[in-house]
Motif scaffolding. Structure first.
Motif, PDB file in Angstrom:
ATOM      1  N   LEU A   1       0.828  -1.212   0.000  1.00  0.00           N
ATOM      2  CA  LEU A   1       0.000   0.000   0.000  1.00  0.00           C
ATOM      3  C   LEU A   1       0.861   1.262   0.000  1.00  0.00           C
ATOM      4  CD1 LEU A   1      -2.950  -1.147   2.236  1.00  0.00           C
ATOM      5  CD2 LEU A   1      -2.955  -0.709  -0.213  1.00  0.00           C
ATOM      6  N   GLU A   2       2.060   1.159   0.550  1.00  0.00           N
ATOM      7  CA  GLU A   2       2.965   2.316   0.450  1.00  0.00           C
ATOM      8  C   GLU A   2       3.322   2.560  -1.012  1.00  0.00           C
ATOM      9  OE1 GLU A   2       4.484   1.301   4.930  1.00  0.00           O
ATOM     10  OE2 GLU A   2       5.905   0.982   3.309  1.00  0.00           O
ATOM     11  N   SER A   3       3.599   1.461  -1.725  1.00  0.00           N
ATOM     12  CA  SER A   3       3.976   1.634  -3.131  1.00  0.00           C
ATOM     13  C   SER A   3       2.802   2.157  -3.963  1.00  0.00           C
ATOM     14  CB  SER A   3       4.477   0.313  -3.718  1.00  0.00           C
ATOM     15  OG  SER A   3       3.427  -0.629  -3.810  1.00  0.00           O
ATOM     16  N   TRP A   4       1.591   1.811  -3.567  1.00  0.00           N
ATOM     17  CA  TRP A   4       0.399   2.272  -4.281  1.00  0.00           C
ATOM     18  C   TRP A   4       0.297   3.800  -4.246  1.00  0.00           C
ATOM     19  CZ3 TRP A   4      -2.867   0.998  -7.808  1.00  0.00           C
ATOM     20  CH2 TRP A   4      -4.159   1.506  -7.839  1.00  0.00           C
ATOM     21  N   LYS A   5       0.886   4.408  -3.213  1.00  0.00           N
ATOM     22  CA  LYS A   5       0.891   5.866  -3.073  1.00  0.00           C
ATOM     23  C   LYS A   5       2.181   6.466  -3.633  1.00  0.00           C
ATOM     24  CE  LYS A   5      -1.807   5.559   1.097  1.00  0.00           C
ATOM     25  NZ  LYS A   5      -2.969   5.954   0.292  1.00  0.00           N
ATOM     26  N   VAL A   6       3.313   5.862  -3.224  1.00  0.00           N
ATOM     27  CA  VAL A   6       4.609   6.451  -3.556  1.00  0.00           C
ATOM     28  C   VAL A   6       4.878   6.344  -5.070  1.00  0.00           C
ATOM     29  CG1 VAL A   6       7.102   6.248  -3.168  1.00  0.00           C
ATOM     30  CG2 VAL A   6       5.511   5.969  -1.248  1.00  0.00           C
ATOM     31  N   ALA A   7       4.494   5.203  -5.667  1.00  0.00           N
ATOM     32  CA  ALA A   7       4.832   4.994  -7.087  1.00  0.00           C
ATOM     33  C   ALA A   7       4.201   6.052  -8.001  1.00  0.00           C
ATOM     34  CB  ALA A   7       4.431   3.575  -7.516  1.00  0.00           C
TER      35      ALA A   7
ATOM     36  N   LYS B   1       4.841   8.276   5.942  1.00  0.00           N
ATOM     37  CA  LYS B   1       4.762   7.883   7.357  1.00  0.00           C
ATOM     38  C   LYS B   1       4.139   6.495   7.382  1.00  0.00           C
ATOM     39  CE  LYS B   1       2.692   7.586  10.870  1.00  0.00           C
ATOM     40  NZ  LYS B   1       2.519   6.319  11.576  1.00  0.00           N
ATOM     41  N   PRO B   2       4.970   5.451   7.552  1.00  0.00           N
ATOM     42  CA  PRO B   2       4.405   4.089   7.598  1.00  0.00           C
ATOM     43  C   PRO B   2       3.690   3.859   8.929  1.00  0.00           C
ATOM     44  CG  PRO B   2       6.779   4.020   7.964  1.00  0.00           C
ATOM     45  CD  PRO B   2       6.429   5.461   7.730  1.00  0.00           C
ATOM     46  N   ALA B   3       2.898   2.813   8.987  1.00  0.00           N
ATOM     47  CA  ALA B   3       2.187   2.498  10.233  1.00  0.00           C
ATOM     48  C   ALA B   3       3.197   2.055  11.297  1.00  0.00           C
ATOM     49  CB  ALA B   3       1.162   1.404   9.989  1.00  0.00           C
ATOM     50  N   GLU B   4       2.926   2.389  12.535  1.00  0.00           N
ATOM     51  CA  GLU B   4       3.844   2.047  13.626  1.00  0.00           C
ATOM     52  C   GLU B   4       3.889   0.541  13.873  1.00  0.00           C
ATOM     53  OE1 GLU B   4       1.301   4.062  13.550  1.00  0.00           O
ATOM     54  OE2 GLU B   4       0.107   4.125  15.395  1.00  0.00           O
ATOM     55  N   ASP B   5       2.862  -0.189  13.412  1.00  0.00           N
ATOM     56  CA  ASP B   5       2.874  -1.650  13.582  1.00  0.00           C
ATOM     57  C   ASP B   5       3.617  -2.362  12.453  1.00  0.00           C
ATOM     58  OD1 ASP B   5       1.525  -1.712  15.981  1.00  0.00           O
ATOM     59  OD2 ASP B   5      -0.451  -1.720  15.036  1.00  0.00           O
ATOM     60  N   SER B   6       4.024  -1.638  11.433  1.00  0.00           N
ATOM     61  CA  SER B   6       4.697  -2.294  10.296  1.00  0.00           C
ATOM     62  C   SER B   6       5.693  -1.340   9.645  1.00  0.00           C
ATOM     63  CB  SER B   6       3.655  -2.726   9.262  1.00  0.00           C
ATOM     64  OG  SER B   6       2.969  -1.572   8.788  1.00  0.00           O
ATOM     65  N   PRO B   7       6.677  -0.868  10.425  1.00  0.00           N
ATOM     66  CA  PRO B   7       7.528   0.196   9.877  1.00  0.00           C
ATOM     67  C   PRO B   7       8.731  -0.267   9.039  1.00  0.00           C
ATOM     68  CG  PRO B   7       7.832  -0.054  12.278  1.00  0.00           C
ATOM     69  CD  PRO B   7       6.898  -1.123  11.848  1.00  0.00           C
ATOM     70  N   ALA B   8       9.163  -1.540   9.200  1.00  0.00           N
ATOM     71  CA  ALA B   8      10.494  -1.915   8.692  1.00  0.00           C
ATOM     72  C   ALA B   8      10.612  -1.812   7.172  1.00  0.00           C
ATOM     73  CB  ALA B   8      10.832  -3.329   9.153  1.00  0.00           C
ATOM     74  N   SER B   9       9.597  -2.316   6.453  1.00  0.00           N
ATOM     75  CA  SER B   9       9.760  -2.364   4.992  1.00  0.00           C
ATOM     76  C   SER B   9       9.874  -0.964   4.395  1.00  0.00           C
ATOM     77  CB  SER B   9       8.636  -3.162   4.334  1.00  0.00           C
ATOM     78  OG  SER B   9       7.375  -2.671   4.730  1.00  0.00           O
ATOM     79  N   ALA B  10       9.323   0.058   5.055  1.00  0.00           N
ATOM     80  CA  ALA B  10       9.410   1.418   4.498  1.00  0.00           C
ATOM     81  C   ALA B  10      10.863   1.896   4.478  1.00  0.00           C
ATOM     82  CB  ALA B  10       8.543   2.386   5.313  1.00  0.00           C
ATOM     83  N   THR B  11      11.598   1.620   5.570  1.00  0.00           N
ATOM     84  CA  THR B  11      13.014   2.022   5.581  1.00  0.00           C
ATOM     85  C   THR B  11      13.788   1.235   4.527  1.00  0.00           C
ATOM     86  OG1 THR B  11      13.020   2.732   7.883  1.00  0.00           O
ATOM     87  CG2 THR B  11      15.127   2.047   6.982  1.00  0.00           C
ATOM     88  N   ILE B  12      13.462  -0.062   4.406  1.00  0.00           N
ATOM     89  CA  ILE B  12      14.180  -0.862   3.389  1.00  0.00           C
ATOM     90  C   ILE B  12      13.898  -0.297   1.995  1.00  0.00           C
ATOM     91  CG2 ILE B  12      14.487  -3.166   2.401  1.00  0.00           C
ATOM     92  CD1 ILE B  12      13.581  -4.314   5.133  1.00  0.00           C
ATOM     93  N   LEU B  13      12.626   0.057   1.743  1.00  0.00           N
ATOM     94  CA  LEU B  13      12.286   0.636   0.429  1.00  0.00           C
ATOM     95  C   LEU B  13      13.083   1.916   0.189  1.00  0.00           C
ATOM     96  CD1 LEU B  13       8.381   0.277   0.143  1.00  0.00           C
ATOM     97  CD2 LEU B  13      10.112  -0.999  -1.128  1.00  0.00           C
ATOM     98  N   ALA B  14      13.179   2.761   1.218  1.00  0.00           N
ATOM     99  CA  ALA B  14      13.892   4.034   1.032  1.00  0.00           C
ATOM    100  C   ALA B  14      15.387   3.807   0.799  1.00  0.00           C
ATOM    101  CB  ALA B  14      13.662   4.939   2.241  1.00  0.00           C
ATOM    102  N   ARG B  15      15.950   2.787   1.478  1.00  0.00           N
ATOM    103  CA  ARG B  15      17.369   2.457   1.212  1.00  0.00           C
ATOM    104  C   ARG B  15      17.541   2.038  -0.253  1.00  0.00           C
ATOM    105  NH1 ARG B  15      17.925  -1.702   6.321  1.00  0.00           N
ATOM    106  NH2 ARG B  15      18.058  -0.166   7.998  1.00  0.00           N
TER     107      ARG B  15
END
Ligand code: NAD
Length: 479
Positions: free
Chosen positions: A157-163, A175-189
């Motif tokens: 769903l992050e990619s659905w917005k960011v792309a 701002k990713p959800a606090e219950d699922s934050p890890a993949s957002a940092t990996i995507l940004a890396r």
């Protein structure tokens, strides 16, 4: 324990306050990763970086083909890091790895590729005018996009917005959800590795109210807000957006209705009905959580559903055989449990399903609930299916439409005329006929009523993430 940071202006960093939170693996109950809590300071810095990148950087000024090349490289890296990304979501929120790796990673990569291609090839309108002029439309990037995401399909769903935001030349603060934050940092890396310039794609971690989410959605220097999450949060964000007159897109809750007519292909309807409600342990906005079955086939259909539900493999989401893992967190489990515990009091009968250790709710099928039971009207967001018989087509259309939500519905019928007739009368954003969850990224996606405001997908995303500008040119000399 692994440590993840915000990603601001191309650098991974912790918060100025050094405040942090941990993500707990819902299956093991163990903390596995640590994140900084962002607030107004980090949001200000991220928005300023995104603004600089938009106003002065190369991203909005590149040709669409150049942006497309970089976004494709990003998608390739997402696929190359499939295991790491999938495990991040699975550890954060308990989704079976077969779903995070088999569905969410490829769909994340597809979203980036699709929107990069779409932006590169979509034609703009040219309007020949009788007056000796012609008008055409330019789709200018809107500016800085604030994206706030939920935890149920984190990276997807992050990619659905960011792309689409990136593909159309915007810069983003996610701002990713606090219950699922890890993949957002990996995507940004990975975005940095792919060659996205600094400040184009920023990630700030934190919570909603009085934290990064609120600071971002109230920020006066944001040009678009795209939000996916609960309807109650959507109302708060719409009010924050209104204060700055910031256009906002809201993809909110759902209470997907699933209608099985007596002329349906029963094998197909059972298979999709099970998938519609039990995928991701029912933590899907589109979940077909209220099922209406024609009374002549109700008992047989329920028996088939129960057999299929009981055959599902429940347990450790990291095991490739697992189909249903734990719910995403203890807080969410307690909410679903309260619905489970009140089924009989509300007049229903549990035909199959139970609560297990480890935040697991086994696939649950309930019959006999009245139409006004909270289980039939509210979004449970767990693996609980209510089944209700119906008599006529008109009755079931009325019942489906009698809901505060209007995200989607499914109908199963082999009668072509009926399928078109009923689809036309359902007040929802998407109707699936004889299937579920199949997406064409060009199609509009969104809901009516409490399910949201606006549509995204294909040219609908273009309308939201750009400022269409009319240019009117004189061709002939003025008389
Ligand atoms: P949520 O509303 O609790 O949180 C979503 C995001 O909003 C999180 O990042 C959270 O930190 C942030 N947030 C919370 N309060 C905020 C505030 N006051 N200001 C700014 N940000 C704030 O939703 P959730 O529990 O993460 O997700 C589940 C919900 O999302 C369900 O209702 C589900 O139906 C919905 N959803 C909808 C779609 C769709 O496409 N329509 C897709 C997936 C999920």
């Amino acid at each position: 324990m692994e440590t993840f940071g915000h990603v601001i202006d191309g650098r991974e960093e912790q918060s100025e306050s050094a405040e942090s939170f941990t993500s707990i693996d819902p299956y093991t109950g163990e903390p596995w990763a640590q994140f900084p809590v962002g607030g107004a300071t980090e949001v200000d810095r991220a928005v300023a970086a995104a603004r600089r990148a938009f106003a002065e950087g190369p991203w909005p000024r590149m040709t669409r083909a150049e942006r497309k090349r970089i976004i494709h490289r990003f998608a390739d890296l997402i696929e190359a890091h499939a295991e790491e990304l999938a495990l991040a979501d699975t550890r954060d929120m308990g989704k079976p790895v077969t779903q995070s790796k088999g569905n969410d990673v490829p769909r994340t990569a597809d979203n980036f590729r699709f929107f990069a291609d779409h932006a590169a090839i979509t034609p703009a309108e040219t309007l020949p005018m009788d007056s000796g002029h012609h008008a055409y439309t330019r789709y200018e990037p809107a500016g800085v996009v604030a994206a706030v995401a939920p935890w149920n399909f984190p990276m997807m769903l992050e990619s659905w917005k960011v792309a689409p935001a990136l593909a159309w030349g915007n810069t983003v603060v996610l701002k990713p959800a606090e219950d699922s934050p890890a993949s957002a940092t990996i995507l940004a890396r990975l975005a940095i590795e792919a060659g996205l310039p600094p400040g184009v794609f920023n990630v700030v971690h934190g919570f909603g109210p009085d934290s990064a989410g609120e600071a971002l959605t109230r920020h006066p220097d944001v040009d678009r807000i795209t939000f996916t999450g609960e309807s109650t949060t959507g109302r708060v964000i719409a009010a924050a957006a209104a204060a700055n007159l910031t256009p906002v897109s809201l993809e909110l809750g759902g209470k997907g209705a699933n209608v099985v007519f007596d002329d349906a292909d029963i094998d197909n309807a059972v298979a999709w009905s099970i998938r519609a409600v039990f995928t991701n342990a029912g933590q899907v906005c589109l979940a077909g959580s209220r099922l209406y079955v024609h009374q002549s086939i109700h008992d047989e259909f329920v028996a088939r559903l129960v057999a299929a539900a009981e055959a599902m493999v429940v347990g450790d989401p990291k095991e490739p055989v697992t189909q249903i893992g734990p719910l995403s967190s203890k807080t969410h489990y307690d909410k679903v449990r309260s619905y489970f515990d009140s089924i009989e009091e509300a007049g229903g009968k549990i035909v199959t399903g139970s609560l297990d250790d480890g935040l697991i709710v086994r696939p649950t099928v309930v019959i006999g609930l009245p139409a006004d039971a909270p289980h039939q009207r509210e979004e449970i967001f767990g693996p609980i299916l209510t089944v209700t018989p119906f008599d006529t087509e008109a009755d079931v259309i009325r019942t489906v439409n009698d809901s505060p939500y209007g995200l989607n519905a499914m109908l199963f019928s082999e009668n072509l005329s009926r399928a078109h007739r009923v689809a036309a009368q359902l007040n929802v954003g998407t109707v699936w006929v004889n299937c579920f969850f199949i997406r064409d990224l060009r199609a509009p996606f969104g809901g009516v009523g409490d399910s949201g405001v606006g549509r995204e997908g294909g040219s609908f995303s273009r309308e939201f993430f750009t400022e269409p500008k009319a240019v009117v040119m004189q061709i002939d000399q003025a008389p």
